[in-house]
Design a protein around this motif. Structure first.
Motif, mmCIF file in Angstrom:
data_model
loop_
_atom_site.group_PDB
_atom_site.id
_atom_site.type_symbol
_atom_site.label_atom_id
_atom_site.label_comp_id
_atom_site.label_asym_id
_atom_site.label_seq_id
_atom_site.Cartn_x
_atom_site.Cartn_y
_atom_site.Cartn_z
ATOM 1 N N PRO A 216 0.798 -1.229 0.000
ATOM 2 C CA PRO A 216 0.000 0.000 0.000
ATOM 3 C C PRO A 216 0.827 1.274 0.000
ATOM 4 C CG PRO A 216 -0.879 -1.581 1.560
ATOM 5 C CD PRO A 216 0.433 -2.122 1.110
ATOM 6 N N TYR A 217 1.925 1.281 0.761
ATOM 7 C CA TYR A 217 2.706 2.505 0.882
ATOM 8 C C TYR A 217 4.165 2.232 0.553
ATOM 9 C CZ TYR A 217 -1.407 3.805 3.590
ATOM 10 O OH TYR A 217 -2.694 4.030 3.990
ATOM 11 N N ASN A 218 4.738 3.129 -0.238
ATOM 12 C CA ASN A 218 6.167 3.061 -0.535
ATOM 13 C C ASN A 218 6.669 4.479 -0.713
ATOM 14 O OD1 ASN A 218 8.737 2.907 -1.928
ATOM 15 N ND2 ASN A 218 8.283 0.756 -2.308
ATOM 16 N N ASN A 219 7.571 4.888 0.148
ATOM 17 C CA ASN A 219 8.154 6.228 0.052
ATOM 18 C C ASN A 219 9.669 6.089 -0.072
ATOM 19 O OD1 ASN A 219 7.368 9.287 0.516
ATOM 20 N ND2 ASN A 219 9.332 8.954 1.523
ATOM 21 N N THR A 220 10.214 6.608 -1.160
ATOM 22 C CA THR A 220 11.646 6.508 -1.420
ATOM 23 C C THR A 220 12.223 7.910 -1.575
ATOM 24 O OG1 THR A 220 11.345 4.390 -2.546
ATOM 25 C CG2 THR A 220 13.421 5.531 -2.917
ATOM 26 N N THR B 47 14.399 4.150 2.097
ATOM 27 C CA THR B 47 13.189 3.453 1.650
ATOM 28 C C THR B 47 12.325 3.094 2.846
ATOM 29 O OG1 THR B 47 14.396 2.487 -0.218
ATOM 30 C CG2 THR B 47 12.284 1.474 0.381
ATOM 31 N N MET B 48 11.052 3.471 2.787
ATOM 32 C CA MET B 48 10.066 3.093 3.792
ATOM 33 C C MET B 48 8.862 2.490 3.075
ATOM 34 S SD MET B 48 10.235 6.321 6.473
ATOM 35 C CE MET B 48 9.915 7.541 5.211
ATOM 36 N N ALA B 49 8.454 1.297 3.490
ATOM 37 C CA ALA B 49 7.381 0.603 2.772
ATOM 38 C C ALA B 49 6.581 -0.270 3.726
ATOM 39 C CB ALA B 49 7.955 -0.249 1.648
ATOM 40 N N ASN C 44 21.724 -0.306 10.294
ATOM 41 C CA ASN C 44 21.617 -1.675 10.824
ATOM 42 C C ASN C 44 20.270 -1.914 11.511
ATOM 43 O OD1 ASN C 44 22.792 -4.242 11.004
ATOM 44 N ND2 ASN C 44 23.458 -3.893 13.099
ATOM 45 N N ARG C 45 19.221 -1.411 10.894
ATOM 46 C CA ARG C 45 17.884 -1.611 11.462
ATOM 47 C C ARG C 45 17.419 -3.036 11.181
ATOM 48 N NH1 ARG C 45 12.309 -1.297 10.208
ATOM 49 N NH2 ARG C 45 11.115 -0.342 11.887
ATOM 50 N N THR C 46 16.776 -3.645 12.158
ATOM 51 C CA THR C 46 16.225 -4.986 11.979
ATOM 52 C C THR C 46 14.874 -4.876 11.285
ATOM 53 O OG1 THR C 46 17.335 -5.778 13.978
ATOM 54 C CG2 THR C 46 15.530 -7.108 13.118
ATOM 55 N N ASN C 47 14.812 -5.340 10.049
ATOM 56 C CA ASN C 47 13.571 -5.342 9.277
ATOM 57 C C ASN C 47 13.033 -6.769 9.226
ATOM 58 O OD1 ASN C 47 13.127 -2.564 8.259
ATOM 59 N ND2 ASN C 47 15.147 -2.867 7.339
ATOM 60 N N PHE C 48 11.890 -6.983 9.865
ATOM 61 C CA PHE C 48 11.337 -8.325 9.975
ATOM 62 C C PHE C 48 10.548 -8.720 8.728
ATOM 63 C CE2 PHE C 48 11.791 -6.957 14.424
ATOM 64 C CZ PHE C 48 12.512 -8.028 14.930
ATOM 65 N N ARG C 49 10.581 -10.018 8.429
ATOM 66 C CA ARG C 49 9.761 -10.576 7.359
ATOM 67 C C ARG C 49 8.368 -10.891 7.918
ATOM 68 N NH1 ARG C 49 13.278 -11.988 3.022
ATOM 69 N NH2 ARG C 49 11.314 -12.099 1.870
ATOM 70 N N SER D 102 -4.447 -11.856 4.579
ATOM 71 C CA SER D 102 -5.145 -10.985 5.533
ATOM 72 C C SER D 102 -4.240 -10.480 6.655
ATOM 73 C CB SER D 102 -6.338 -11.720 6.145
ATOM 74 O OG SER D 102 -5.909 -12.867 6.868
ATOM 75 N N VAL D 103 -2.987 -10.932 6.694
ATOM 76 C CA VAL D 103 -2.062 -10.441 7.719
ATOM 77 C C VAL D 103 -0.826 -9.850 7.042
ATOM 78 C CG1 VAL D 103 -2.858 -12.070 9.463
ATOM 79 C CG2 VAL D 103 -0.949 -12.699 7.995
ATOM 80 N N ARG D 104 -0.172 -8.966 7.764
ATOM 81 C CA ARG D 104 0.981 -8.257 7.210
ATOM 82 C C ARG D 104 2.060 -8.123 8.280
ATOM 83 N NH1 ARG D 104 1.340 -5.094 2.744
ATOM 84 N NH2 ARG D 104 -0.926 -5.099 2.491
ATOM 85 N N GLY D 105 3.303 -8.310 7.869
ATOM 86 C CA GLY D 105 4.417 -8.174 8.793
ATOM 87 C C GLY D 105 4.734 -6.713 9.079
ATOM 88 N N PRO D 106 5.721 -6.456 9.959
ATOM 89 C CA PRO D 106 6.096 -5.084 10.309
ATOM 90 C C PRO D 106 6.587 -4.305 9.089
ATOM 91 C CG PRO D 106 7.005 -6.650 11.889
ATOM 92 C CD PRO D 106 6.471 -7.449 10.757
ATOM 93 N N TRP D 107 6.476 -2.991 9.166
ATOM 94 C CA TRP D 107 6.870 -2.134 8.057
ATOM 95 C C TRP D 107 8.373 -2.149 7.868
ATOM 96 C CZ3 TRP D 107 9.123 3.048 8.380
ATOM 97 C CH2 TRP D 107 9.500 3.412 9.676
ATOM 98 N N PHE D 108 8.796 -1.779 6.663
ATOM 99 C CA PHE D 108 10.199 -1.849 6.246
ATOM 100 C C PHE D 108 10.790 -0.448 6.167
ATOM 101 C CE2 PHE D 108 13.427 -1.683 2.950
ATOM 102 C CZ PHE D 108 14.196 -2.811 3.172
ATOM 103 N N TRP D 109 11.997 -0.297 6.731
ATOM 104 C CA TRP D 109 12.711 0.981 6.631
ATOM 105 C C TRP D 109 14.201 0.701 6.504
ATOM 106 C CZ3 TRP D 109 14.555 4.206 11.299
ATOM 107 C CH2 TRP D 109 15.259 5.325 10.845
#
Length: 252
Positions: free
Chosen positions: A64-68, A105-107, A216-221, A178-185
């Motif tokens: 839904p959201y992607n900001n670069t 990148t934030m998505a 070194n941010r932890t981006n979860f799947r 119907s479920v979504r993991g944490p946001w990506f940055w």
């Protein structure tokens, strides 16, 4: 079906600074994954062959959201720049001519489809089972499927997501994805500098120091969405940690 709204902003200022931002707001929907594409519990066959409408929903690639945001800055040091314009060979070599670049990148996070492993008495037969070789059994979803979204071990709820108990009704009401993991940055950055080489007027050597996921941010799947497994609702994987590399490029 894919709908999107995009906005782009570019800003340049004197002194070698450029800022570019692109924002996309979108929605992707379909009625099934491709034959070789099954991310996050998706499946190239419907849950119920006689109810194909139940499989129309959020696509596995919905974001839904992607900001670069990208930035390029020619640091104002060294010959021909604001400061140290009369730098000697040593000062120019170490401090002059550097360019800093970055991409932020934030998505939205990855989606996943709730599913379960049916007992033998729940498995349908005939054309249902023969269609693409199997079925994608989904559980019942009663309310929000999320548990504690700040926890990697109980991200999904076991109370609102339940496995069907009636063998004559093996197909649950949970929609696809119907479920979504944490946001990506993630922030990627590079510092580069060109050096002239005494082998030709157009021959240049470029030195690059690159950092991927620099902070070194932890981006979860996406979490495990199989209700029949012991680690259901647990996030067990991440995107890559910080990576640093040095590069040298020669151009003629």
């Amino acid at each position: 079906r894919y709908n999107s709204l995009q906005a782009k902003f570019e800003y340049r200022v004197r002194g070698g600074l450029m800022l570019l931002n692109a924002f996309t707001w979108s929605k992707a929907k379909d009625n099934g994954a491709g034959s070789l594409e099954a991310p996050g519990g998706n499946f190239p066959a419907p849950q119920n062959f006689y109810d194909l409408d139940a499989d129309y929903g959020t696509s596995a690639y919905d974001q839904p959201y992607n900001n670069t945001t990208s930035v390029v800055w020619e640091l104002p040091f060294g010959r021909g720049r604001r400061w140290m314009s009369d730098a000697g060979p040593l000062g120019q070599a170490f401090l002059g001519g550097w360019i800093l670049s970055g991409i932020n990148t934030m998505a939205s996070g990855e989606v996943a489809t709730l599913q379960y492993n049916p007992a033998a008495s729940f498995v349908v037969s005939g054309i249902q089972q023969d269609f693409r070789g199997a079925n994608n059994y989904r559980p019942n979803q009663n309310g929000s499927p999320y548990g504690d979204r700040n926890s990697v071990t109980s991200y999904l709820s076991r109370e609102t997501v339940t496995v069907p108990t009636d063998p004559s009704q093996p197909f649950g009401n949970a929609p696809r994805n119907s479920v979504r993991g944490p946001w990506f940055w993630q922030l990627d950055a590079v510092a580069s500098k060109d050096f002239g080489l005494p082998v030709g007027p157009d021959t240049r050597l470029q030195f690059r120091l690159e950092g991927f996921n620099l902070l070194n941010r932890t981006n979860f799947r996406a979490p495990n969405a199989n209700r029949s497994t012991g680690n259901y609702g647990t996030i067990t994987s991440t995107y890559d940690a910080r990576q640093l590399q040095l590069g040298v490029k020669v151009t003629f």
